[in-house]
Design a protein around this motif. Structure first.
Motif, PDB file in Angstrom:
ATOM      1  N   PHE A 167       1.151  17.330  -3.477  1.00 17.05           N
ATOM      2  CA  PHE A 167       1.798  16.070  -3.117  1.00 17.05           C
ATOM      3  C   PHE A 167       0.792  15.131  -2.454  1.00 17.05           C
ATOM      4  CE2 PHE A 167       4.482  13.121  -0.956  1.00 17.05           C
ATOM      5  CZ  PHE A 167       5.581  13.003  -1.790  1.00 17.05           C
ATOM      6  N   LEU A 168       0.014  15.672  -1.527  1.00 23.12           N
ATOM      7  CA  LEU A 168      -1.002  14.848  -0.856  1.00 23.12           C
ATOM      8  C   LEU A 168      -1.976  14.286  -1.886  1.00 23.12           C
ATOM      9  CD1 LEU A 168      -1.642  17.007   2.345  1.00 23.12           C
ATOM     10  CD2 LEU A 168      -0.426  14.836   2.199  1.00 23.12           C
ATOM     11  N   GLU A 169      -2.214  15.058  -2.934  1.00 27.95           N
ATOM     12  CA  GLU A 169      -3.103  14.596  -3.995  1.00 27.95           C
ATOM     13  C   GLU A 169      -2.505  13.436  -4.783  1.00 27.95           C
ATOM     14  OE1 GLU A 169      -5.395  17.367  -7.013  1.00 27.95           O
ATOM     15  OE2 GLU A 169      -5.596  17.871  -4.890  1.00 27.95           O
ATOM     16  N   VAL A 170      -1.192  13.536  -5.073  1.00 25.79           N
ATOM     17  CA  VAL A 170      -0.522  12.445  -5.826  1.00 25.79           C
ATOM     18  C   VAL A 170      -0.596  11.138  -5.041  1.00 25.79           C
ATOM     19  CG1 VAL A 170       1.536  11.874  -7.224  1.00 25.79           C
ATOM     20  CG2 VAL A 170       1.311  14.174  -6.278  1.00 25.79           C
ATOM     21  N   MET A 171      -0.710  11.255  -3.732  1.00 24.20           N
ATOM     22  CA  MET A 171      -0.780  10.045  -2.907  1.00 24.20           C
ATOM     23  C   MET A 171      -2.069   9.273  -3.147  1.00 24.20           C
ATOM     24  SD  MET A 171       0.897  11.553   0.594  1.00 24.20           S
ATOM     25  CE  MET A 171      -0.372  10.789   1.540  1.00 24.20           C
ATOM     26  N   ASN A 172      -3.063   9.985  -3.788  1.00 23.82           N
ATOM     27  CA  ASN A 172      -4.266   9.293  -4.231  1.00 23.82           C
ATOM     28  C   ASN A 172      -5.131   8.707  -3.131  1.00 23.82           C
ATOM     29  OD1 ASN A 172      -5.611   8.802  -6.626  1.00 23.82           O
ATOM     30  ND2 ASN A 172      -3.731   8.024  -7.564  1.00 23.82           N
ATOM     31  N   VAL A 173      -5.237   9.369  -2.014  1.00 24.05           N
ATOM     32  CA  VAL A 173      -6.082   8.836  -0.941  1.00 24.05           C
ATOM     33  C   VAL A 173      -7.247   9.783  -0.631  1.00 24.05           C
ATOM     34  CG1 VAL A 173      -4.643   7.212   0.304  1.00 24.05           C
ATOM     35  CG2 VAL A 173      -4.261   9.628   0.624  1.00 24.05           C
ATOM     36  N   GLY A 174      -7.551  10.685  -1.558  1.00 25.18           N
ATOM     37  CA  GLY A 174      -8.665  11.610  -1.337  1.00 25.18           C
ATOM     38  C   GLY A 174      -8.162  13.012  -1.060  1.00 25.18           C
ATOM     39  N   PRO A 175      -9.064  13.873  -0.561  1.00 25.42           N
ATOM     40  CA  PRO A 175      -8.664  15.262  -0.304  1.00 25.42           C
ATOM     41  C   PRO A 175      -7.564  15.343   0.755  1.00 25.42           C
ATOM     42  CG  PRO A 175     -10.896  14.827   0.489  1.00 25.42           C
ATOM     43  CD  PRO A 175     -10.459  13.614  -0.252  1.00 25.42           C
ATOM     44  N   PRO A 176      -6.814  16.453   0.797  1.00 29.55           N
ATOM     45  CA  PRO A 176      -5.681  16.583   1.707  1.00 29.55           C
ATOM     46  C   PRO A 176      -5.982  16.188   3.158  1.00 29.55           C
ATOM     47  CG  PRO A 176      -5.709  18.461   0.242  1.00 29.55           C
ATOM     48  CD  PRO A 176      -6.914  17.643  -0.093  1.00 29.55           C
ATOM     49  N   GLU A 177      -7.159  16.581   3.668  1.00 27.19           N
ATOM     50  CA  GLU A 177      -7.462  16.261   5.090  1.00 27.19           C
ATOM     51  C   GLU A 177      -7.512  14.754   5.283  1.00 27.19           C
ATOM     52  OE1 GLU A 177     -10.380  17.905   3.297  1.00 27.19           O
ATOM     53  OE2 GLU A 177      -8.703  19.299   3.063  1.00 27.19           O
ATOM     54  N   GLN A 178      -8.081  14.069   4.285  1.00 29.35           N
ATOM     55  CA  GLN A 178      -8.198  12.614   4.382  1.00 29.35           C
ATOM     56  C   GLN A 178      -6.821  11.966   4.300  1.00 29.35           C
ATOM     57  OE1 GLN A 178     -11.570  11.416   2.031  1.00 29.35           O
ATOM     58  NE2 GLN A 178     -10.721   9.340   1.840  1.00 29.35           N
ATOM     59  N   ALA A 179      -5.975  12.530   3.446  1.00 27.43           N
ATOM     60  CA  ALA A 179      -4.615  12.012   3.304  1.00 27.43           C
ATOM     61  C   ALA A 179      -3.864  12.165   4.627  1.00 27.43           C
ATOM     62  CB  ALA A 179      -3.891  12.738   2.177  1.00 27.43           C
ATOM     63  N   VAL A 180      -4.083  13.316   5.287  1.00 25.68           N
ATOM     64  CA  VAL A 180      -3.420  13.568   6.564  1.00 25.68           C
ATOM     65  C   VAL A 180      -3.891  12.564   7.619  1.00 25.68           C
ATOM     66  CG1 VAL A 180      -3.323  15.221   8.483  1.00 25.68           C
ATOM     67  CG2 VAL A 180      -2.862  15.998   6.156  1.00 25.68           C
ATOM     68  N   ASP A 181      -5.194  12.282   7.642  1.00 26.58           N
ATOM     69  CA  ASP A 181      -5.723  11.282   8.594  1.00 26.58           C
ATOM     70  C   ASP A 181      -5.115   9.920   8.327  1.00 26.58           C
ATOM     71  OD1 ASP A 181      -7.292  13.142   9.738  1.00 26.58           O
ATOM     72  OD2 ASP A 181      -9.161  12.504   8.763  1.00 26.58           O
ATOM     73  N   MET A 182      -5.026   9.586   7.043  1.00 28.06           N
ATOM     74  CA  MET A 182      -4.489   8.277   6.669  1.00 28.06           C
ATOM     75  C   MET A 182      -3.036   8.161   7.132  1.00 28.06           C
ATOM     76  SD  MET A 182      -2.835   6.238   4.355  1.00 28.06           S
ATOM     77  CE  MET A 182      -2.363   7.382   3.084  1.00 28.06           C
ATOM     78  N   LEU A 183      -2.289   9.242   6.981  1.00 28.06           N
ATOM     79  CA  LEU A 183      -0.886   9.222   7.410  1.00 28.06           C
ATOM     80  C   LEU A 183      -0.793   9.005   8.921  1.00 28.06           C
ATOM     81  CD1 LEU A 183       0.743  12.082   5.303  1.00 28.06           C
ATOM     82  CD2 LEU A 183       1.082   9.619   5.084  1.00 28.06           C
ATOM     83  N   GLY A 184      -1.670   9.680   9.663  1.00 30.76           N
ATOM     84  CA  GLY A 184      -1.657   9.556  11.121  1.00 30.76           C
ATOM     85  C   GLY A 184      -1.890   8.119  11.556  1.00 30.76           C
ATOM     86  N   GLU A 185      -2.699   7.436  10.757  1.00 26.59           N
ATOM     87  CA  GLU A 185      -3.040   6.061  11.094  1.00 26.59           C
ATOM     88  C   GLU A 185      -1.910   5.113  10.682  1.00 26.59           C
ATOM     89  OE1 GLU A 185      -5.983   3.034   8.961  1.00 26.59           O
ATOM     90  OE2 GLU A 185      -6.651   5.135   9.018  1.00 26.59           O
ATOM     91  N   ALA A 186      -1.259   5.447   9.572  1.00 27.99           N
ATOM     92  CA  ALA A 186      -0.309   4.510   8.964  1.00 27.99           C
ATOM     93  C   ALA A 186       1.125   4.651   9.461  1.00 27.99           C
ATOM     94  CB  ALA A 186      -0.331   4.685   7.453  1.00 27.99           C
ATOM     95  N   ILE A 187       1.536   5.860   9.811  1.00 23.38           N
ATOM     96  CA  ILE A 187       2.930   6.075  10.191  1.00 23.38           C
ATOM     97  C   ILE A 187       3.369   5.155  11.348  1.00 23.38           C
ATOM     98  CG2 ILE A 187       4.576   7.788  11.112  1.00 23.38           C
ATOM     99  CD1 ILE A 187       3.110   9.879   9.333  1.00 23.38           C
ATOM    100  N   PRO A 188       2.517   4.939  12.362  1.00 21.85           N
ATOM    101  CA  PRO A 188       2.935   4.048  13.446  1.00 21.85           C
ATOM    102  C   PRO A 188       3.345   2.640  12.975  1.00 21.85           C
ATOM    103  CG  PRO A 188       0.968   5.249  14.090  1.00 21.85           C
ATOM    104  CD  PRO A 188       1.211   5.568  12.655  1.00 21.85           C
ATOM    105  N   TYR A 189       2.752   2.177  11.872  1.00 19.34           N
ATOM    106  CA  TYR A 189       3.132   0.836  11.381  1.00 19.34           C
ATOM    107  C   TYR A 189       4.553   0.858  10.817  1.00 19.34           C
ATOM    108  CZ  TYR A 189      -1.673  -0.481  12.127  1.00 19.34           C
ATOM    109  OH  TYR A 189      -2.877  -0.726  12.718  1.00 19.34           O
ATOM    110  N   ILE A 190       4.878   1.948  10.127  1.00 17.74           N
ATOM    111  CA  ILE A 190       6.241   2.071   9.604  1.00 17.74           C
ATOM    112  C   ILE A 190       7.213   2.193  10.777  1.00 17.74           C
ATOM    113  CG2 ILE A 190       7.811   3.498   8.200  1.00 17.74           C
ATOM    114  CD1 ILE A 190       5.546   4.154   6.404  1.00 17.74           C
ATOM    115  N   GLN A 191       6.817   2.974  11.782  1.00 16.34           N
ATOM    116  CA  GLN A 191       7.664   3.131  12.966  1.00 16.34           C
ATOM    117  C   GLN A 191       7.921   1.789  13.625  1.00 16.34           C
ATOM    118  OE1 GLN A 191       5.239   5.978  15.051  1.00 16.34           O
ATOM    119  NE2 GLN A 191       6.650   7.667  14.651  1.00 16.34           N
TER     120      GLN A 191
END
Ligand code: 1PW
Length: 210
Positions: A167-191
């Motif tokens: 699933f993290l791969e389908v998100m197309n933001v790089g390897p899973p660790e990078q996707a996780v970092d991106m989520l950490g950065e982005a979720i606060p904006y949705i919040q």
């Protein structure tokens, strides 16, 4: 970087980042463009997500119609929309099945689902089941607004979700660790978009629009 034309969740998250102005207004243009990205994402998850994306498409189209209509200037931000629709009277607003307020309320509730889901994905373990994360986040948010048959169909669709890493791969933001970092950065904006909308709708008693 994602290939041209390929879906990247980053675009969606960037759109939500661009929603909130300095005066804490939520702009509809990036809000809806975030939703279009999300819809493309849902569609990439396969046919079982069809009925979920179909309703989201219908809602976003209602909002686009308002923005293109004669009163379009009032649909710049959520705040101007609420002010405009309330100015016609609360009874009139409650009677309209295509009002901007009741339509955004549906998208807003779904945004909580997205937020909880992404948070579950971010903090989950490598072998966490995406379908479980998705079901838990759905039950904690949108499910309470849905009739049994929709809950049943949605929960069935979640079974088709791929594993967390896939699933993290389908998100197309790089390897899973990078996707996780991106989520950490982005979720606060949705919040933040969610929080401001919730406050605005609560303030005007719009959280239960039929
Ligand atoms: C994988 C992460 C998922 C987050 C994406 C969120 C997608 C939101 C779409 C959910 C739609 C479920 C099926 C439709 C149900 C409608 O009846 C319901 N719509 C929503 C958005 O909740 C209520 O709309 P209605 O019938 O009052 O116009």
């Amino acid at each position: 970087m994602a290939a041209a034309g390929a879906f990247s969740l980053r675009e969606v998250l960037d759109a939500f980042r661009g929603c909130v102005t300095e005066r804490r207004e939520v702009l509809l243009e990036p809000y809806l463009s975030g939703w279009w990205g999300l819809i493309r994402f849902l569609q990439s998850l396969g046919a079982v997500f069809g009925f979920i994306s179909k309703d989201a498409v219908a809602k976003v189209q209602i909002m686009e119609r308002h923005r293109r209509g004669e009163q379009g200037q009032h649909y710049e931000s959520l705040q101007s929309m609420v002010e405009f629709e309330l100015s016609r009277g609360p009874a009139e607003l409650r009677g309209r099945p295509d009002s901007g307020c009741r339509t955004v309320l549906r998208l807003h509730r779904a945004l909580l689902w997205l937020q909880l889901f992404l948070e579950g994905l971010r903090t989950g373990h490598r072998d966490s089941r995406t379908s479980t994360i998705c079901t838990d986040s759905y039950n904690a948010s949108l499910a309470k607004h849905h009739p049994w048959v929709v809950r049943k169909a949605a929960t069935l669709a979640f079974c088709a979700l791929p594993s967390r890493d896939a699933f993290l791969e389908v998100m197309n933001v790089g390897p899973p660790e990078q996707a996780v970092d991106m989520l950490g950065e982005a979720i606060p904006y949705i919040q933040s978009v969610y929080g401001i909308t919730q406050e605005l709708f609560a303030q005007h008693s719009l959280l239960d629009l039929p």
